[in-house]
Scaffold this motif. Sequence first.
Motif, PDB file in Angstrom:
ATOM      1  N   TRP A 125       0.838  -1.142  -0.084  1.00  0.00           N
ATOM      2  CA  TRP A 125      -0.071  -0.059   0.090  1.00  0.00           C
ATOM      3  C   TRP A 125       0.982   1.186  -0.106  1.00  0.00           C
ATOM      4  N   VAL A 126       0.495   2.115  -1.049  1.00  0.00           N
ATOM      5  CA  VAL A 126       1.638   3.444  -1.150  1.00  0.00           C
ATOM      6  C   VAL A 126       1.035   4.546  -0.610  1.00  0.00           C
ATOM      7  N   ARG A 127       1.178   5.199   0.415  1.00  0.00           N
ATOM      8  CA  ARG A 127       0.686   6.230   0.999  1.00  0.00           C
ATOM      9  C   ARG A 127       1.388   7.578   0.417  1.00  0.00           C
ATOM     10  N   MET A 128       2.615   7.463  -0.149  1.00  0.00           N
ATOM     11  CA  MET A 128       3.045   8.866  -0.661  1.00  0.00           C
ATOM     12  C   MET A 128       3.916   8.243  -1.931  1.00  0.00           C
ATOM     13  N   SER A 129       4.011   9.028  -3.145  1.00  0.00           N
ATOM     14  CA  SER A 129       4.931   8.719  -3.996  1.00  0.00           C
ATOM     15  C   SER A 129       5.229  10.080  -4.780  1.00  0.00           C
ATOM     16  N   GLU A 130       6.509   9.681  -5.551  1.00  0.00           N
ATOM     17  CA  GLU A 130       6.930  10.983  -6.057  1.00  0.00           C
ATOM     18  C   GLU A 130       8.105  10.737  -7.346  1.00  0.00           C
ATOM     19  N   LEU A 131       7.813  11.266  -8.298  1.00  0.00           N
ATOM     20  CA  LEU A 131       8.642  11.141  -9.717  1.00  0.00           C
ATOM     21  C   LEU A 131       9.654  12.199  -9.545  1.00  0.00           C
ATOM     22  N   ARG A 132      11.059  11.718  -9.867  1.00  0.00           N
ATOM     23  CA  ARG A 132      11.929  12.746  -9.947  1.00  0.00           C
ATOM     24  C   ARG A 132      12.999  12.521 -11.104  1.00  0.00           C
ATOM     25  N   PRO A 133      12.517  13.368 -12.294  1.00  0.00           N
ATOM     26  CA  PRO A 133      13.390  13.022 -13.418  1.00  0.00           C
ATOM     27  C   PRO A 133      14.574  13.708 -13.116  1.00  0.00           C
ATOM     28  N   SER A 134      15.847  13.050 -13.949  1.00  0.00           N
ATOM     29  CA  SER A 134      17.112  13.676 -13.859  1.00  0.00           C
ATOM     30  C   SER A 134      17.243  14.526 -14.841  1.00  0.00           C
ATOM     31  N   VAL A 165       3.136   6.502 -14.320  1.00  0.00           N
ATOM     32  CA  VAL A 165       3.650   5.243 -13.831  1.00  0.00           C
ATOM     33  C   VAL A 165       2.352   4.378 -13.687  1.00  0.00           C
ATOM     34  N   TYR A 166       2.122   3.567 -14.484  1.00  0.00           N
ATOM     35  CA  TYR A 166       1.045   2.427 -14.357  1.00  0.00           C
ATOM     36  C   TYR A 166       1.370   1.227 -13.725  1.00  0.00           C
ATOM     37  N   ILE A 167       0.531   0.604 -12.898  1.00  0.00           N
ATOM     38  CA  ILE A 167       0.609  -0.413 -12.269  1.00  0.00           C
ATOM     39  C   ILE A 167       0.174  -1.726 -13.083  1.00  0.00           C
ATOM     40  N   ARG A 168       1.075  -2.465 -13.230  1.00  0.00           N
ATOM     41  CA  ARG A 168       0.760  -3.829 -14.290  1.00  0.00           C
ATOM     42  C   ARG A 168       0.599  -4.894 -13.463  1.00  0.00           C
ATOM     43  N   PRO A 169      -0.615  -5.431 -12.897  1.00  0.00           N
ATOM     44  CA  PRO A 169      -0.685  -6.701 -11.989  1.00  0.00           C
ATOM     45  C   PRO A 169      -0.399  -7.755 -12.917  1.00  0.00           C
ATOM     46  N   PRO A 170       0.224  -8.865 -12.174  1.00  0.00           N
ATOM     47  CA  PRO A 170       0.571  -9.994 -12.864  1.00  0.00           C
ATOM     48  C   PRO A 170      -0.363 -10.665 -13.763  1.00  0.00           C
ATOM     49  N   LEU A 206      -0.399   4.704 -11.049  1.00  0.00           N
ATOM     50  CA  LEU A 206       0.229   4.924  -9.595  1.00  0.00           C
ATOM     51  C   LEU A 206       0.342   6.327  -9.502  1.00  0.00           C
ATOM     52  N   LEU A 207       0.773   7.118 -10.324  1.00  0.00           N
ATOM     53  CA  LEU A 207       0.889   8.692 -10.483  1.00  0.00           C
ATOM     54  C   LEU A 207       1.252   9.422 -11.754  1.00  0.00           C
ATOM     55  N   SER A 245       3.736  -7.185  -9.442  1.00  0.00           N
ATOM     56  CA  SER A 245       3.429  -6.211 -10.458  1.00  0.00           C
ATOM     57  C   SER A 245       4.572  -5.822 -10.821  1.00  0.00           C
ATOM     58  N   ASP A 246       4.523  -5.350 -12.123  1.00  0.00           N
ATOM     59  CA  ASP A 246       5.468  -4.470 -12.809  1.00  0.00           C
ATOM     60  C   ASP A 246       4.937  -2.889 -12.598  1.00  0.00           C
ATOM     61  N   LEU A 247       5.898  -2.011 -12.641  1.00  0.00           N
ATOM     62  CA  LEU A 247       5.510  -0.732 -13.078  1.00  0.00           C
ATOM     63  C   LEU A 247       5.879  -0.309 -14.210  1.00  0.00           C
ATOM     64  N   ILE A 248       5.165   0.357 -15.077  1.00  0.00           N
ATOM     65  CA  ILE A 248       5.221   0.785 -16.424  1.00  0.00           C
ATOM     66  C   ILE A 248       5.334   2.421 -16.450  1.00  0.00           C
ATOM     67  N   PHE A 249       6.840   2.867 -16.718  1.00  0.00           N
ATOM     68  CA  PHE A 249       6.947   4.206 -16.619  1.00  0.00           C
ATOM     69  C   PHE A 249       6.747   4.528 -18.169  1.00  0.00           C
ATOM     70  N   GLN A 250       5.802   5.684 -18.238  1.00  0.00           N
ATOM     71  CA  GLN A 250       5.439   6.199 -19.682  1.00  0.00           C
ATOM     72  C   GLN A 250       6.007   7.832 -19.457  1.00  0.00           C
ATOM     73  N   MET A 251       7.177   7.951 -20.241  1.00  0.00           N
ATOM     74  CA  MET A 251       7.810   9.265 -20.358  1.00  0.00           C
ATOM     75  C   MET A 251       7.576  10.367 -21.765  1.00  0.00           C
ATOM     76  N   HIS A 252       6.983  11.392 -21.517  1.00  0.00           N
ATOM     77  CA  HIS A 252       6.821  12.090 -22.454  1.00  0.00           C
ATOM     78  C   HIS A 252       8.154  13.193 -22.334  1.00  0.00           C
ATOM     79  N   TYR A 253       9.012  13.120 -23.418  1.00  0.00           N
ATOM     80  CA  TYR A 253      10.119  14.146 -23.084  1.00  0.00           C
ATOM     81  C   TYR A 253       9.484  14.920 -24.415  1.00  0.00           C
ATOM     82  N   THR A 254      10.353  16.094 -24.043  1.00  0.00           N
ATOM     83  CA  THR A 254      10.144  17.373 -25.132  1.00  0.00           C
ATOM     84  C   THR A 254      11.843  17.741 -25.419  1.00  0.00           C
ATOM     85  N   THR A 255      12.104  18.475 -26.502  1.00  0.00           N
ATOM     86  CA  THR A 255      13.649  18.719 -26.792  1.00  0.00           C
ATOM     87  C   THR A 255      13.471  20.092 -26.393  1.00  0.00           C
TER      88      THR A 255
END
Length: 444
Positions: A179-188, A198-203, A239-240, A263-273
């Motif tokens: 159970w996830v109370r808090m979550s944060e994404l930090r791009p570098s 971030v999507y949650i892909r259950p088995p 997830l978030l 589960s797997d977590l699937i990161f979907q990143m939309h990058y711009t240049t």
Amino acid sequence: MIRYFCVRSAISAAKTLLLSSTFVLGLLAGGAPSQSPPSFYRDVLPVLQTHCQSCHRPGEIAPFPLETYPQTKNWAAAIRADVESRKMPPWFADPCCGKFSNDPSLSPAQIETIINWVAGGTPPGNPRDAPSAPHWTSGWNIAPPDLVLKMPVPVKLPSSGDVEYTYQIVPTNFTEGRWVRMSELRPSARDHVHHAVVYIRPPESKWLRGAPMGVPFTASTLHDPHLMHEAHSTTSDLLLVYAPGSSPENWPEGMAKYIPAHSDLIFQMHYTTNGHAATDQTSLGLVFAKERPKQRVLTLQLANEHDTIPIPPNTDNYRVEVYGTLPNDALLLGFFPHMHLRGKKFEYNIVHDDGSRETLLRVNYDFYWQLSYRLSEPRMLKAGTKLEAIAWYDNSRKNAHNPDPDSAVQWGDQTYNEMMVGFFDVAVPDDVDKEKFFVRASHP
Ligand code: HEC
């Protein structure tokens, strides 16, 4: 809070005198008569700590820190202008509708404090009056994460051109559900991230099975037409969602998102240049609930992909709407509207039985500030409630962000295409997942 009393105008100070004991305490603590200009340590720093430093500190999204006297004095004129115009802190909800717990806006008294401090010649005051420094978690805006998951392989970003949505599948290796109370994404490479999900892909989910694990891929590197199509559509729980300026997820006590075992977590990143090549390796921080919560948080969406886009050229108020009926009872927690460069306004309404609309949130949309809006008081919605989202687009020359007012704008991933997605979060009983939520309970 007491601190502000002594710096307000004579009239409000007189009113405050009625609350004499707190006022006297304020005077003692501040040691200054009420007419004296506000000082940095006593009056301004507390505002910066609570309303600015979440972004204006080293490593966060703002271009300069506002932690010390010299740093703040340097920016005094700009600070005054930006708080007076309410450009800072950034917030786009129309005050017409709703109250939000993550609203960082300054009160009129706080704005006045800053204006008077600048007008009074930015006096430092006495460092002993400074409040103690807040306890930031270094590198995060959530509590220290219990687990940090990084995208396994850094993604190389070109200096120009479009970048297709980039995915990475990261196994959690959880042997039991978490159970996830808090979550944060930090791009570098934060300057290159337009949004991330971030999507949650259950088995048991078949979504993107067959796509490579632990390496970046895009729809067009997949080859298999079925998988290519799947990259763009899923019913998986989120997830978030991250966008520049958005706050991390921090659910109220007793509520959390659920990641099933294996589960797997699937990161979907939309990058711009932006003219500079870069490499991004985004990290996800997770804080787990100490005990099993009573409610599970689901992120749902109202989206209109087909009906009304393309947006005609040279139109300044093009309207797109969509509605949905809640299949089951749910406690509404908050919103995250998503559009692209032509986005102008976004609204969430409840449509009552008599056809009247109650606006829950109206956002004066700014593409560069995609924020979430958390209700101060979550709202119980009964099964059958009709929720509506309405988006307005400005595809005219008046829109400073518009890359081409003469084109008809299609739905699509890139920012010169458009989207219309009204994400919203609900809390449901802990044993209900997204699939189950959409099975309409039979009503007598
Ligand atoms: C959610 C993050 C966030 C918060 C909270 C925030 N800022 Fe900012 N601020 C930024 C970012 C990012 C920029 C640079 C981009 C821009 O100007 O829009 C910025 C720019 C500024 C600027 C410079 C504008 C210019 O003229 O170049 C000032 C001044 C400023 N902020 C003051 C403040 C003050 C004062 C507060 C608190 C009362 C505050 N900010 C709160 C993120 C934030």
